[in-house]
Design a protein around this motif. Structure first.
Motif, PDB file in Angstrom:
ATOM      1  N   PHE A   5     -24.417 -55.594  68.569  1.00  0.00           N
ATOM      2  CA  PHE A   5     -24.343 -56.880  67.558  1.00  0.00           C
ATOM      3  C   PHE A   5     -23.872 -56.222  66.322  1.00  0.00           C
ATOM      4  O   PHE A   5     -23.275 -56.922  65.414  1.00  0.00           O
ATOM      5  CB  PHE A   5     -26.021 -57.084  67.567  1.00  0.00           C
ATOM      6  N   ARG A  56     -23.120 -65.148  68.431  1.00  0.00           N
ATOM      7  CA  ARG A  56     -23.521 -63.756  68.697  1.00  0.00           C
ATOM      8  C   ARG A  56     -23.928 -63.289  70.303  1.00  0.00           C
ATOM      9  O   ARG A  56     -23.508 -62.421  70.950  1.00  0.00           O
ATOM     10  CB  ARG A  56     -24.100 -63.057  67.797  1.00  0.00           C
ATOM     11  N   SER A  58     -28.344 -66.150  66.218  1.00  0.00           N
ATOM     12  CA  SER A  58     -26.897 -66.730  66.115  1.00  0.00           C
ATOM     13  C   SER A  58     -26.558 -66.922  67.413  1.00  0.00           C
ATOM     14  O   SER A  58     -26.513 -66.171  68.528  1.00  0.00           O
ATOM     15  CB  SER A  58     -25.931 -65.721  65.576  1.00  0.00           C
ATOM     16  N   CYS A 118     -21.177 -64.297  72.876  1.00  0.00           N
ATOM     17  CA  CYS A 118     -20.388 -62.986  72.885  1.00  0.00           C
ATOM     18  C   CYS A 118     -21.126 -61.816  73.547  1.00  0.00           C
ATOM     19  O   CYS A 118     -20.570 -61.249  74.376  1.00  0.00           O
ATOM     20  CB  CYS A 118     -20.019 -62.554  71.326  1.00  0.00           C
ATOM     21  N   PRO A 130     -17.634 -62.013  65.521  1.00  0.00           N
ATOM     22  CA  PRO A 130     -17.984 -62.166  66.843  1.00  0.00           C
ATOM     23  C   PRO A 130     -16.950 -63.195  67.545  1.00  0.00           C
ATOM     24  O   PRO A 130     -16.447 -64.421  66.687  1.00  0.00           O
ATOM     25  CB  PRO A 130     -19.306 -62.847  66.674  1.00  0.00           C
ATOM     26  N   TYR A 143     -31.803 -56.702  67.831  1.00  0.00           N
ATOM     27  CA  TYR A 143     -31.612 -57.902  67.145  1.00  0.00           C
ATOM     28  C   TYR A 143     -32.801 -58.568  66.680  1.00  0.00           C
ATOM     29  O   TYR A 143     -32.917 -59.156  65.537  1.00  0.00           O
ATOM     30  CB  TYR A 143     -30.627 -58.647  67.854  1.00  0.00           C
ATOM     31  N   ILE A 160     -19.867 -56.470  66.588  1.00  0.00           N
ATOM     32  CA  ILE A 160     -19.401 -57.697  66.555  1.00  0.00           C
ATOM     33  C   ILE A 160     -19.879 -58.799  65.264  1.00  0.00           C
ATOM     34  O   ILE A 160     -19.586 -59.654  65.201  1.00  0.00           O
ATOM     35  CB  ILE A 160     -19.745 -58.581  67.793  1.00  0.00           C
ATOM     36  N   ASP A 161     -20.858 -58.135  64.231  1.00  0.00           N
ATOM     37  CA  ASP A 161     -21.293 -58.758  63.388  1.00  0.00           C
ATOM     38  C   ASP A 161     -20.148 -59.176  62.531  1.00  0.00           C
ATOM     39  O   ASP A 161     -20.205 -60.603  61.865  1.00  0.00           O
ATOM     40  CB  ASP A 161     -22.194 -57.913  62.413  1.00  0.00           C
ATOM     41  N   TYR A 191     -13.068 -68.004  66.247  1.00  0.00           N
ATOM     42  CA  TYR A 191     -13.714 -66.996  67.046  1.00  0.00           C
ATOM     43  C   TYR A 191     -12.622 -66.567  68.356  1.00  0.00           C
ATOM     44  O   TYR A 191     -13.153 -65.813  69.265  1.00  0.00           O
ATOM     45  CB  TYR A 191     -14.833 -67.826  67.991  1.00  0.00           C
TER      46      TYR A 191
END
Length: 269
Positions: free
Chosen positions: A108, A192, A189, A195, A115, A241, A111-112, A84
């Protein structure tokens, strides 16, 4: 050689080998097969769903390295979080710019694939020092504007308050929404969430410099606009999301807006 010696038995002699082996003995002889060798690669595979052990030749190390920790033992393993922090400067800059456009709602999806927690730690730490330093400067300018005899004094409590508020919000709020959504049956998540909420604080770093201007009405306009932009960034991305949880989205919007007002009241009075 004399033919009379040809019929003598020779099996008792040392080193003698029978000239002919009967087929019956071959059939009764048990065959032995060596077990199949299992080649292994060093270093051992200490993570993943398969637990501890060595990697076999057929397994790929890339798949292992990208697997997150799925048990509590991996949570306390530092090597589980190295992936990460494996981000380039261009990726971080792109995500910083995306956080300034709240209407997109596609953070999202960006960064999927990867992340990161680098933005969370870097932005939060920067915001702590910015709030503590510029908060003292803004307080001094406001007091100096009303009383010219005011002398400079650095309030150390600003640093403690900034650290507790920023780190506490950036870590605990995403964690609370993660458990809430899991309780409601939604797929969430935690990495995520960390993040996204971490990058949502970047706009406050920029706004802190504008809050140095010793005009109270201007400060309130700035903090409301910045708080609304950061709140919309969190709400729009959270809405895309998780679908069907409008109450959760509204709660995230109000919390982000309350954080902005908190910064104004306590650091830029």
């Amino acid at each position: 050689m004399d033919e009379s010696y040809a019929g003598l038995p020779t099996s008792h002699l040392l080193g003698s080998v029978p000239a002919v082996v009967s087929e019956d003995k071959d059939k009764n002889t048990t065959s032995y097969e060596a077990p199949e060798a299992n080649l292994q690669i060093f270093p051992p595979n200490n993570g993943g769903e398969k637990g501890r052990g060595y990697q076999t030749v057929g397994s790929t190390s890339e798949t292992f390295e990208q697997q997150p920790a799925n048990n509590w033992r991996g949570v306390f393993n530092i090597s589980s979080y190295t992936q990460y922090f494996n981000v380039d400067t261009d990726v971080v800059l792109n995500r910083l710019l995306s956080s300034l456009y709240p209407h997109g709602g596609d953070f999202f999806s960006k960064i999927d694939a990867n992340p990161d927690l680098y933005g969370l730690i870097w932005i939060s730490t920067t915001l702590v020092f910015v709030l503590a330093a510029l908060g003292n400067c803004a307080t001094y300018l406001m007091e100096k504007h009303s009383d010219s005899s005011t002398s400079w004094a650095f309030n150390v409590s600003y640093m403690n308050l900034a650290a507790f508020s920023v780190y506490g919000y950036a870590i605990l709020v995403p964690l609370a929404f993660y458990f809430l959504l899991h309780y409601l049956g939604s797929n969430a998540s935690l990495v995520r969430f960390w993040c996204m909420w971490g990058y949502s604080l970047f706009i406050f770093v920029l706004a802190s410099f504008l809050l140095l201007i010793p005009v109270e009405a201007f400060r309130w306009i700035i903090i409301i606009l910045v708080g609304a932009a950061s709140s919309c960034f969190v709400a729009f991305n959270l809405k895309t999301y998780i679908e069907g949880n409008d109450i959760v989205v509204i709660a995230a919007f109000l919390l982000q807006l309350a954080l902005a007002i908190f910064f104004k009241v306590y650091f830029f009075p």
